[in-house]
Design a protein around this motif. Structure first.
Motif, PDB file in Angstrom:
ATOM      1  N   ARG A   1     -54.444  10.397  52.662  1.00 20.83           N
ATOM      2  CA  ARG A   1     -53.629  11.653  52.037  1.00 20.83           C
ATOM      3  C   ARG A   1     -53.501  11.294  50.380  1.00 20.83           C
ATOM      4  O   ARG A   1     -53.069  12.224  49.673  1.00 20.83           O
ATOM      5  N   ARG A   2     -53.560  10.022  50.133  1.00 19.07           N
ATOM      6  CA  ARG A   2     -53.454   9.857  48.475  1.00 19.07           C
ATOM      7  C   ARG A   2     -54.895  10.392  48.015  1.00 19.07           C
ATOM      8  O   ARG A   2     -54.910  10.665  46.772  1.00 19.07           O
ATOM      9  N   HIS A   3     -55.856  10.793  48.731  1.00 17.35           N
ATOM     10  CA  HIS A   3     -57.353  11.085  48.187  1.00 17.35           C
ATOM     11  C   HIS A   3     -57.422  12.649  48.673  1.00 17.35           C
ATOM     12  O   HIS A   3     -57.978  13.454  48.036  1.00 17.35           O
TER      13      HIS A   3
END
Length: 414
Positions: free
Chosen positions: A214-216
């Motif tokens: 989810r950071r990407h």
């Protein structure tokens, strides 16, 4: 008729009673023999005082190789310290009890270790669900819970009276390193799948990996390919089916489990012509996974929280020498190296105590280590507000013969 009279009048009961008494006598005789055996780990020379350290771990069952090797590593570190008189007039003793990787048995062991054996610290617990059971008992008895073989987030909560002190990187750090490497290789976030144990251990690994994805890219958990299996089983068929039936077939699968179910998953996947990039967190036991898979292990990546045991770092050289002295027949492994490492750190903390060695003193000594080097040529840090010594993740590549040290760039060039 009382119970004793019933035994005397019943031949099968008499036989059972005789065998039970004989076995008990044999056990007592063996204990006396161990006390007299100079090679026994239980021997306490008359001029030394024992420092009893406890361990509840998997010595039987599907995760037994992890617990056995963790115990080997700790014992090698203790034997090294005892032989070199690192703690003058004191001898380190390890009391290791088998929990079979089952939390209910861990609770019984923890009560026995803290109340009956009165250990100063518990070291090297194997597993997240067992740790979750053990920690409240350790907390209640002020027993430091050090160097557990788990990267679960539940062991990394901060608090003023936290007795949990970790050596290793977290599962979130391991899975984040995997996800970053896979994305750099060109695999899309929705093409990364997970195969996890159906409990707190698997959930923690999945949550850490999902957070890294989810950071990407924002993804719903339901859109991520995810198969699961039940703890202490190798019932992986449904988990594999969930991966194969996902709308987009994953190009990489991160495994958060023990070596037996993970090796079975890989074998079944390959038999069904499903050959994603398999990766596994350190708890899998990369050595055991490689050995059980043979040629099918080719190309699997596993993250480790210690360097390769054949590297030339001071710590690994000392580890190999200590294992040779302890028991030259025990194969070297990443797990026993981790056990040796946490053993060395605990010894370092105990050696720094000026005054009575108590449970609270051991916790305080660990927190006062500050920045130190145990032989990794990079600093470790422990403090009152920092209960995780190391954040490093080392990847290794498996093939049909062994596990090789690698860099993430090697994955990109495949």
């Amino acid at each position: 008729m009382n119970a004793y009279g019933a035994i005397l009048r019943n031949r099968p009961l008499r036989l059972f009673f005789a065998i039970t008494v004989f076995s008990a006598l044999q056990s007592v005789n063996q204990q006396h023999a161990n006390a007299a055996d100079p090679n026994s780990h239980n021997v306490i020379p008359s001029d030394t005082r024992p420092i009893r350290i406890g361990m509840s771990t998997a010595l039987t069952g599907p995760a037994a190789e992890l617990g056995i090797n963790m115990r080997h590593g700790v014992l090698a570190a203790f034997a090294e310290a005892n032989a070199s008189n690192t703690l003058p007039s004191k001898r380190l003793d390890l009391i290791a009890l088998d929990d079979g990787y089952e939390p209910a048995r861990t609770a019984l062991n923890m009560h026995a270790l803290t109340a009956d054996h009165r250990v100063l610290s518990v070291i090297g617990n194997v597993g997240t669900p067992t740790a979750i059971t053990a920690i409240p008992i350790a907390q209640k008895t002020h027993t430091p819970f050090f160097g557990a073989f788990t990267g679960a987030s539940v062991l990394r909560n901060r608090g003023p009276s936290n007795i949990v002190v970790n050596y290793r990187a977290s599962y979130a750090e391991e899975t984040a390193a995997m996800v970053d490497a896979l994305l750099a290789k060109g695999i899309q976030p929705e093409e990364i799948g997970f195969f996890t144990q159906n409990d707190s251990f698997g959930d923690d690994g999945f949550s850490g990996g999902l957070a890294a994805i989810r950071r990407h890219q924002a993804l719903e958990a339901s859109s991520v390919p995810h198969g699961r299996y039940r703890r202490n089983t190798s019932d992986v068929e449904d988990g594999l089916a969930d991966l194969l039936m996902h709308e987009s077939l994953p190009k990489a699968v991160i495994m958060v489990g023990t070596y037996e179910p993970c090796s079975k998953l890989v074998r079944l996947a390959r038999a069904n012509d499903f050959n994603p990039q398999f990766l596994a967190v350190s708890f899998v036991g990369a050595d055991a996974l490689q050995r059980t898979l043979g040629s099918m292990a080719d190309g699997i990546v596993a993250t480790q929280v210690v360097p390769h045991f054949n590297s030339e770092l001071p710590l690994t050289c000392q580890y190999r020498a200590a294992m040779q002295t302890y028991d030259a027949e025990v194969p070297l492994s990443f797990v026993s190296l981790e056990g040796y490492t946490v053993g060395r750190i605990l010894i370092k903390a105990i050696a720094s105590i000026d005054g009575e060695i108590t449970r609270d003193a051991v916790t305080h000594a660990l927190e006062q280590l500050g920045q130190f080097d145990i032989g990794l040529r990079r600093p470790l840090t422990l403090g009152p507000d920092d209960h995780q010594a190391c954040h490093e993740v080392w990847p290794v590549m498996l093939d049909s013969n062994e596990c090789h040290a690698m860099s993430w760039e090697d994955l990109l060039n495949e």
